[in-house]
Motif scaffolding. Structure first.
Motif, PDB file in Angstrom:
ATOM      1  N   MET A  33       0.857  -1.167   0.000  1.00  0.00           N
ATOM      2  CA  MET A  33       0.000   0.000   0.000  1.00  0.00           C
ATOM      3  C   MET A  33       0.900   1.225   0.000  1.00  0.00           C
ATOM      4  SD  MET A  33      -2.489   1.401   2.994  1.00  0.00           S
ATOM      5  CE  MET A  33      -1.171   1.620   4.149  1.00  0.00           C
ATOM      6  N   GLN A  34       0.475   2.224  -0.758  1.00  0.00           N
ATOM      7  CA  GLN A  34       1.213   3.488  -0.749  1.00  0.00           C
ATOM      8  C   GLN A  34       0.257   4.638  -1.014  1.00  0.00           C
ATOM      9  OE1 GLN A  34       5.035   3.682  -2.570  1.00  0.00           O
ATOM     10  NE2 GLN A  34       4.662   5.715  -3.351  1.00  0.00           N
ATOM     11  N   TRP A  35       0.376   5.684  -0.237  1.00  0.00           N
ATOM     12  CA  TRP A  35      -0.394   6.893  -0.493  1.00  0.00           C
ATOM     13  C   TRP A  35       0.215   7.599  -1.694  1.00  0.00           C
ATOM     14  CZ3 TRP A  35       0.664   5.609   4.670  1.00  0.00           C
ATOM     15  CH2 TRP A  35      -0.459   5.362   5.464  1.00  0.00           C
ATOM     16  N   THR A  36      -0.637   8.273  -2.450  1.00  0.00           N
ATOM     17  CA  THR A  36      -0.189   8.991  -3.639  1.00  0.00           C
ATOM     18  C   THR A  36      -0.868  10.356  -3.669  1.00  0.00           C
ATOM     19  OG1 THR A  36      -2.008   8.192  -5.001  1.00  0.00           O
ATOM     20  CG2 THR A  36      -0.016   6.843  -4.971  1.00  0.00           C
ATOM     21  N   ALA A  37      -0.480  11.148  -4.631  1.00  0.00           N
ATOM     22  CA  ALA A  37      -1.179  12.406  -4.867  1.00  0.00           C
ATOM     23  C   ALA A  37      -2.615  12.085  -5.285  1.00  0.00           C
ATOM     24  CB  ALA A  37      -0.467  13.213  -5.961  1.00  0.00           C
ATOM     25  N   MET A  38      -3.530  12.989  -5.021  1.00  0.00           N
ATOM     26  CA  MET A  38      -4.934  12.789  -5.391  1.00  0.00           C
ATOM     27  C   MET A  38      -5.045  12.482  -6.874  1.00  0.00           C
ATOM     28  SD  MET A  38      -7.009  13.195  -2.775  1.00  0.00           S
ATOM     29  CE  MET A  38      -8.604  13.660  -3.438  1.00  0.00           C
ATOM     30  N   GLY A  39      -5.847  11.470  -7.193  1.00  0.00           N
ATOM     31  CA  GLY A  39      -6.098  11.113  -8.576  1.00  0.00           C
ATOM     32  C   GLY A  39      -5.106  10.144  -9.173  1.00  0.00           C
ATOM     33  N   GLU A  40      -4.053   9.801  -8.450  1.00  0.00           N
ATOM     34  CA  GLU A  40      -3.031   8.919  -9.000  1.00  0.00           C
ATOM     35  C   GLU A  40      -3.115   7.501  -8.457  1.00  0.00           C
ATOM     36  OE1 GLU A  40       0.789  10.763  -8.608  1.00  0.00           O
ATOM     37  OE2 GLU A  40       0.132  12.539  -9.702  1.00  0.00           O
ATOM     38  N   GLY A  41      -4.015   7.267  -7.541  1.00  0.00           N
ATOM     39  CA  GLY A  41      -4.140   5.934  -6.965  1.00  0.00           C
ATOM     40  C   GLY A  41      -5.371   5.208  -7.474  1.00  0.00           C
ATOM     41  N   LEU A  42      -5.905   4.323  -6.651  1.00  0.00           N
ATOM     42  CA  LEU A  42      -7.021   3.473  -7.054  1.00  0.00           C
ATOM     43  C   LEU A  42      -8.385   3.967  -6.593  1.00  0.00           C
ATOM     44  CD1 LEU A  42      -5.443  -0.007  -6.297  1.00  0.00           C
ATOM     45  CD2 LEU A  42      -5.786   1.060  -8.513  1.00  0.00           C
ATOM     46  N   VAL A  43      -8.428   4.936  -5.719  1.00  0.00           N
ATOM     47  CA  VAL A  43      -9.704   5.411  -5.193  1.00  0.00           C
ATOM     48  C   VAL A  43     -10.445   6.213  -6.258  1.00  0.00           C
ATOM     49  CG1 VAL A  43     -10.796   6.874  -3.439  1.00  0.00           C
ATOM     50  CG2 VAL A  43      -8.852   5.433  -2.823  1.00  0.00           C
ATOM     51  N   ASP A  44     -11.708   5.933  -6.418  1.00  0.00           N
ATOM     52  CA  ASP A  44     -12.554   6.688  -7.338  1.00  0.00           C
ATOM     53  C   ASP A  44     -13.046   7.935  -6.595  1.00  0.00           C
ATOM     54  OD1 ASP A  44     -14.505   7.752  -8.988  1.00  0.00           O
ATOM     55  OD2 ASP A  44     -15.463   5.825  -9.409  1.00  0.00           O
ATOM     56  N   TRP A  45     -12.211   8.977  -6.637  1.00  0.00           N
ATOM     57  CA  TRP A  45     -12.522  10.183  -5.869  1.00  0.00           C
ATOM     58  C   TRP A  45     -13.760  10.891  -6.386  1.00  0.00           C
ATOM     59  CZ3 TRP A  45     -10.860  10.226  -1.300  1.00  0.00           C
ATOM     60  CH2 TRP A  45      -9.612   9.744  -0.966  1.00  0.00           C
ATOM     61  N   GLN A  46     -14.059  10.812  -7.660  1.00  0.00           N
ATOM     62  CA  GLN A  46     -15.265  11.464  -8.183  1.00  0.00           C
ATOM     63  C   GLN A  46     -16.504  10.842  -7.549  1.00  0.00           C
ATOM     64  OE1 GLN A  46     -14.158  11.188 -12.403  1.00  0.00           O
ATOM     65  NE2 GLN A  46     -14.226  13.433 -12.420  1.00  0.00           N
ATOM     66  N   LEU A  94       1.613  17.822  -3.178  1.00  0.00           N
ATOM     67  CA  LEU A  94       0.516  18.698  -2.761  1.00  0.00           C
ATOM     68  C   LEU A  94      -0.014  19.493  -3.953  1.00  0.00           C
ATOM     69  CD1 LEU A  94      -1.315  20.090  -0.686  1.00  0.00           C
ATOM     70  CD2 LEU A  94       0.581  21.664  -0.230  1.00  0.00           C
ATOM     71  N   GLU A  95       0.880  20.057  -4.739  1.00  0.00           N
ATOM     72  CA  GLU A  95       0.451  20.853  -5.889  1.00  0.00           C
ATOM     73  C   GLU A  95      -0.348  20.020  -6.884  1.00  0.00           C
ATOM     74  OE1 GLU A  95       4.152  22.484  -7.263  1.00  0.00           O
ATOM     75  OE2 GLU A  95       4.037  24.185  -5.872  1.00  0.00           O
ATOM     76  N   ARG A  96       0.105  18.800  -7.170  1.00  0.00           N
ATOM     77  CA  ARG A  96      -0.642  17.930  -8.081  1.00  0.00           C
ATOM     78  C   ARG A  96      -2.001  17.577  -7.486  1.00  0.00           C
ATOM     79  NH1 ARG A  96       3.831  14.854  -8.351  1.00  0.00           N
ATOM     80  NH2 ARG A  96       2.787  12.893  -7.899  1.00  0.00           N
ATOM     81  N   SER A  97      -2.045  17.346  -6.183  1.00  0.00           N
ATOM     82  CA  SER A  97      -3.305  17.021  -5.517  1.00  0.00           C
ATOM     83  C   SER A  97      -4.283  18.182  -5.574  1.00  0.00           C
ATOM     84  CB  SER A  97      -3.044  16.631  -4.059  1.00  0.00           C
ATOM     85  OG  SER A  97      -2.303  15.441  -3.978  1.00  0.00           O
ATOM     86  N   VAL A  98      -3.812  19.378  -5.321  1.00  0.00           N
ATOM     87  CA  VAL A  98      -4.674  20.560  -5.364  1.00  0.00           C
ATOM     88  C   VAL A  98      -5.199  20.770  -6.782  1.00  0.00           C
ATOM     89  CG1 VAL A  98      -4.716  23.084  -5.121  1.00  0.00           C
ATOM     90  CG2 VAL A  98      -3.676  21.672  -3.332  1.00  0.00           C
ATOM     91  N   GLU A  99      -4.337  20.640  -7.772  1.00  0.00           N
ATOM     92  CA  GLU A  99      -4.767  20.792  -9.165  1.00  0.00           C
ATOM     93  C   GLU A  99      -5.853  19.773  -9.511  1.00  0.00           C
ATOM     94  OE1 GLU A  99      -3.998  23.148 -11.592  1.00  0.00           O
ATOM     95  OE2 GLU A  99      -3.269  24.120  -9.767  1.00  0.00           O
ATOM     96  N   TYR A 100      -5.681  18.530  -9.099  1.00  0.00           N
ATOM     97  CA  TYR A 100      -6.673  17.491  -9.361  1.00  0.00           C
ATOM     98  C   TYR A 100      -7.992  17.850  -8.671  1.00  0.00           C
ATOM     99  CZ  TYR A 100      -8.939  12.916  -9.364  1.00  0.00           C
ATOM    100  OH  TYR A 100      -9.839  11.899  -9.517  1.00  0.00           O
ATOM    101  N   CYS A 101      -7.917  18.273  -7.435  1.00  0.00           N
ATOM    102  CA  CYS A 101      -9.135  18.615  -6.693  1.00  0.00           C
ATOM    103  C   CYS A 101      -9.868  19.798  -7.318  1.00  0.00           C
ATOM    104  CB  CYS A 101      -8.799  18.917  -5.231  1.00  0.00           C
ATOM    105  SG  CYS A 101      -8.332  17.451  -4.301  1.00  0.00           S
ATOM    106  N   LYS A 102      -9.123  20.786  -7.791  1.00  0.00           N
ATOM    107  CA  LYS A 102      -9.746  21.964  -8.398  1.00  0.00           C
ATOM    108  C   LYS A 102     -10.313  21.660  -9.779  1.00  0.00           C
ATOM    109  CE  LYS A 102      -7.495  26.023  -7.744  1.00  0.00           C
ATOM    110  NZ  LYS A 102      -6.292  26.900  -7.736  1.00  0.00           N
ATOM    111  N   HIS A 103      -9.517  21.028 -10.627  1.00  0.00           N
ATOM    112  CA  HIS A 103      -9.879  20.908 -12.036  1.00  0.00           C
ATOM    113  C   HIS A 103     -10.668  19.648 -12.376  1.00  0.00           C
ATOM    114  CE1 HIS A 103      -7.660  24.496 -12.873  1.00  0.00           C
ATOM    115  NE2 HIS A 103      -6.604  23.997 -12.289  1.00  0.00           N
ATOM    116  N   VAL A 104     -10.442  18.575 -11.664  1.00  0.00           N
ATOM    117  CA  VAL A 104     -11.158  17.332 -11.959  1.00  0.00           C
ATOM    118  C   VAL A 104     -12.373  17.183 -11.041  1.00  0.00           C
ATOM    119  CG1 VAL A 104     -11.010  14.805 -12.038  1.00  0.00           C
ATOM    120  CG2 VAL A 104      -9.086  16.202 -12.837  1.00  0.00           C
TER     121      VAL A 104
END
Length: 109
Positions: A1-14, A92-102
């Motif tokens: 298991m490994q934590w990743t930036a938002m949108g880069e792992g397996l969780v369906d965040w949408q 963090l920057e990649r995670s914020v971008e994913y949260c804002k734009h996706v």
């Protein structure tokens, strides 16, 4: 298991945030960025399960199916504090971008 930036792992965040926003429409979202280090899950050892004595095999099967869809990623750990901080900042920057734009988090309805 490994934590990743938002949108880069397996969780369906949408899907997750669709449910979250329906159940908690005015709740804030916090990002905790702790990427870069893999963690073993010794689920085949009996002592692992003492924390979850009522866990169902059917739920574990779903988790295992999710885990098998993943792929190992190389961890990141630097003895250099500045390099580690820079790595975490980029995560963090990649995670914020994913949260804002996706996910469109932070937008007014």
């Amino acid at each position: 298991m490994q934590w990743t930036a938002m949108g880069e792992g397996l969780v369906d965040w949408q899907k997750y945030f669709e449910t979250f926003s329906a159940l908690c429409p005015n709740a804030p979202v916090n990002l905790e960025i702790i990427s870069g280090f893999p963690r073993p899950l010794p689920y085949l050892r009996n002592e692992f399960w003492t924390v979850w004595p009522k866990y169902k095999a059917s739920d574990f099967a779903k988790f295992l199916a999710l885990a098998k869809r993943g792929k190992p990623t190389e961890g990141h750990k630097s003895a250099d504090t500045k390099a580690e901080q820079e790595y975490q900042r980029r995560e963090l920057e990649r995670s914020v971008e994913y949260c804002k734009h996706v996910l469109k988090l932070g937008e007014k309805s």
